[in-house]
Design an enzyme around this catalytic site. Structure first.
Site, PDB file in Angstrom:
ATOM      1  N   ASP A 140       0.831  -1.136   0.014  1.00 48.98           N
ATOM      2  CA  ASP A 140       0.079  -0.052  -0.119  1.00 48.98           C
ATOM      3  C   ASP A 140       0.880   1.333   0.091  1.00 48.98           C
ATOM      4  OD1 ASP A 140      -3.004   0.929   0.704  1.00 48.98           O
ATOM      5  OD2 ASP A 140      -1.232   2.253   1.751  1.00 48.98           O
ATOM      6  N   TYR A 177       3.230   9.934  -0.480  1.00 51.38           N
ATOM      7  CA  TYR A 177       4.286   9.520  -0.017  1.00 51.38           C
ATOM      8  C   TYR A 177       5.638   9.819  -0.573  1.00 51.38           C
ATOM      9  CZ  TYR A 177       0.601   6.738   2.500  1.00 51.38           C
ATOM     10  OH  TYR A 177      -0.611   6.244   3.056  1.00 51.38           O
ATOM     11  N   LYS A 184      -2.788   5.739  -4.253  1.00 53.29           N
ATOM     12  CA  LYS A 184      -3.899   6.878  -3.785  1.00 53.29           C
ATOM     13  C   LYS A 184      -3.539   8.231  -4.463  1.00 53.29           C
ATOM     14  CE  LYS A 184      -3.674   4.876   0.663  1.00 53.29           C
ATOM     15  NZ  LYS A 184      -2.023   4.622   0.659  1.00 53.29           N
ATOM     16  N   HIS A 206      -7.555   9.708  -1.685  1.00 53.55           N
ATOM     17  CA  HIS A 206      -6.937   9.788  -0.704  1.00 53.55           C
ATOM     18  C   HIS A 206      -7.785  10.328   0.727  1.00 53.55           C
ATOM     19  CE1 HIS A 206      -2.503   9.424   0.943  1.00 53.55           C
ATOM     20  NE2 HIS A 206      -3.282   9.153   2.158  1.00 53.55           N
TER      21      HIS A 206
END
Length: 274
Positions: free
Chosen positions: A46, A51, A76, A109
């Protein structure tokens, strides 16, 4: 041999219930960390655009000898990319970084309700799925009213909703809403960033089973039916978390851990994220 259970989503796709998260894993550490997770036995990874480590995840997948069909990869869409056309562009960018032709799960998200863009964004998600570029589509941090908005618009029911969920925030009402509508619950921050590991109910169960507190909390998640993906960069912890699938808790133990709930977040309130 530890066996990870699978959950069948409302679109017929099967997802490993225990995965590996890379939130706050530094980009230059991501490839080695994910390679270690795959070596241990994780098959569900994931990540997210925000990120900054999709490229490292993709490099680890490319370097692995695990067959693509045995992997489940989630990323996401970030808030600033919401909107129909910008979602399509953002998806292309994520896929290029991941080095994949088909994604397993794509999530919005955050709903960012004040911006009122998630309906058009969801329509783009439906198009991506119709084009065969993603197997399942879902959301993250959606409240009941956000999900209901999608239903009222006559749109596809999300396969999952990924929400903050741990013994201090059990989300019983939202989880029941998910179950009523066939939406799988995914739990982020499953250990409340470690805040629940010293709770007496957790340490008592850990002592009774000769297990670590983190394993107990992950076993609690699995027993509740949550899809969970703990994050760690420590090889020993990556292995320890994976072993939680071999731990079975009694109904009394599960209830004792659930009783920790105090509706306490460690992350932001979805109504306030824009």
């Amino acid at each position: 041999m530890t066996t990870v259970p699978f959950i069948e989503l409302n679109d017929g796709v099967s997802i490993p219930q225990l995965g590996f998260g890379v939130f706050q894993v530094e980009p230059d550490e991501t490839q080695a960390t994910v390679e270690k997770a795959l070596e241990v036995g994780y098959r569900h990874i994931d990540t997210a655009r925000i990120y900054g480590n999709e490229k490292g995840v993709g490099a680890a997948l490319a370097a692995s000898d695990v067959a693509r069909d045995d992997l489940f990869v989630t990323t996401k869409l970030w808030n600033s990319h919401q909107g129909y056309d910008s979602t399509l562009r953002a998806f292309d960018a994520s896929m290029e970084k991941l080095g994949l032709d088909v994604l397993d799960l794509y999530l919005i998200h955050w709903p960012t309700p004040a911006n009122d863009t998630f309906v058009d964004t969801w329509k783009a998600f439906e198009q991506i799925k119709a084009d065969g570029r993603v197997r399942s589509i879902g959301v993250s941090n959606f409240r009941m009213q956000d999900l209901q908005r999608l239903f009222d618009e006559g749109l596809t029911v999300p396969s999952v909703n990924q929400i903050e969920l741990h013994p201090a925030l059990t989300q019983d009402t939202l989880r029941a809403f998910h179950a009523e509508h066939g939406i799988a619950t995914e739990a982020w921050s499953p250990l409340a960033q470690g805040a629940v590991l010293q709770e007496k109910a957790v340490t008592d169960v850990a002592a009774a089973h000769g297990a670590e507190p983190g394993q107990v909390v992950l076993a609690w998640h699995l027993a509740l039916g949550n899809i969970v993906f703990p994050k760690s960069v420590t090889p020993e912890r990556i292995e320890s978390n994976f072993a939680s699938t071999g731990l079975t808790l009694s109904e009394d133990e599960l209830q004792a851990i659930s009783a920790i709930n105090r509706d306490e977040r460690v992350g932001p309130d979805p109504s306030e994220v824009s």
